[in-house]
Design an enzyme around this catalytic site. Structure first.
Site, PDB file in Angstrom:
ATOM      1  N   ASP A 133       0.464  57.483   0.840  1.00 22.21           N
ATOM      2  CA  ASP A 133       0.617  56.078   1.193  1.00 22.21           C
ATOM      3  C   ASP A 133      -0.762  55.477   1.419  1.00 22.21           C
ATOM      4  O   ASP A 133      -1.544  55.987   2.236  1.00 22.21           O
ATOM      5  CB  ASP A 133       1.474  55.944   2.454  1.00 22.21           C
ATOM      6  CG  ASP A 133       2.848  56.591   2.280  1.00 22.21           C
ATOM      7  OD1 ASP A 133       3.389  56.490   1.167  1.00 22.21           O
ATOM      8  OD2 ASP A 133       3.357  57.179   3.238  1.00 22.21           O
ATOM      9  N   ASP A 148      15.847  53.182   2.533  1.00 22.65           N
ATOM     10  CA  ASP A 148      15.068  53.568   3.713  1.00 22.65           C
ATOM     11  C   ASP A 148      15.965  53.485   4.939  1.00 22.65           C
ATOM     12  O   ASP A 148      16.576  52.430   5.204  1.00 22.65           O
ATOM     13  CB  ASP A 148      13.863  52.639   3.890  1.00 22.65           C
ATOM     14  CG  ASP A 148      12.832  52.802   2.797  1.00 22.65           C
ATOM     15  OD1 ASP A 148      13.000  53.692   1.939  1.00 22.65           O
ATOM     16  OD2 ASP A 148      11.852  52.033   2.794  1.00 22.65           O
TER      17      ASP A 148
END
EC number: 5.3.1.16
Length: 249
Positions: free
Chosen positions: A129, A8
């Site tokens: 998500d 990330d």
């Protein structure tokens, strides 16, 4: 089981967030050093997220992404801030193998359908998500009122074939994946291939996911901290490949 070690990106660095909180950043590292480790272990897939891009709703970490692409021959899937066909085309032309459409899949499913038609379902996947059963968007900063099941059913209509489901409450916590949720989703919407993300901490977690019918998983903090050894990940991936080909495109 197809495994995707995750990197990330925040301001060009590789970081881990806890439960998607940008104020709870840990494990800041050089992403190129991490890619070198993955290369050395023989792992062939990589999951990249442009965290700045997800928050800004436009690509931000292109320089770091380009450098990573140049350093590895691995299959790279990328998400974060991808909101239009032009950006998609630019990333794919630059050598990114597959794109993850997250927030835009919630706000504009017609665009996902266009992307699948233009680039193919092997190059476009949807990221969902989930926070307490509801879907979050914009780098997890906004929680909608849509349930994950509602969104999954919408995704089916776009022509997408693969969905990455991230349990935000478990992401970066090393508490184990939400196997029950993933099993239920895979059972209810068998037409979609689900990749698990969030909370994976051990090889046993991956075995449990496989038993639940999940054949792909994204591993973040566990490999970066050494909780799961990269060589063991490679062995698990190879063992599964010898038995049955569960690889996603």
């Amino acid at each position: 089981m197809q495994l995707y070690p995750a990197i990330d990106l925040l301001a060009g660095k590789s970081v881990r967030l806890t439960r998607g909180d940008y104020e709870r950043v840990s494990l800041s590292a050089d992403p190129l050093d991490q890619v070198a480790r993955l290369n050395a272990a023989g792992l062939t897939h990589l999951h990249l997220v442009d965290l700045d891009g997800a928050r800004a709703q436009q690509p931000i970490n292109q320089a770091a992404i380009k450098a990573i692409r140049q350093q590895t021959s691995a299959f790279i899937e990328l998400g974060g801030g991808i909101r239009n066909l032009v950006t998609m085309g630019q990333y794919l032309t630059a050598g990114i193998n597959r794109l993850v459409l997250g927030s835009v899949a919630i706000t504009d499913p017609d665009l996902v359908a266009q992307a699948v038609t233009q680039f193919g379902p092997q190059r476009i996947v949807v990221g969902i998500d989930v926070r307490s059963g509801k879907v979050a968007t914009n780098g997890w900063l906004t929680t909608t009122q849509q349930s994950v099941m509602d969104v999954m059913q919408t995704v089916q209509t776009t022509g997408a074939q693969t969905v990455i489901v991230t349990d935000i409450g478990r992401d970066g916590t090393m508490q184990g994946p939400n196997v029950d949720l993933l099993r239920a989703l895979q059972h209810t919407v068998p037409q979609l291939d689900i990749a698990a993300s969030g909370g994976i901490r051990t090889l046993d977690d991956l075995t449990a996911l496989r038993a639940a019918g999940i054949h792909a998983a994204i591993i973040g903090k566990a490999w970066q901290t050494g909780a799961i050894d990269l060589n063991k990940l490679k062995e698990l991936e190879d063992d599964d490949a010898d038995q049955t080909d569960y690889s996603l495109p």
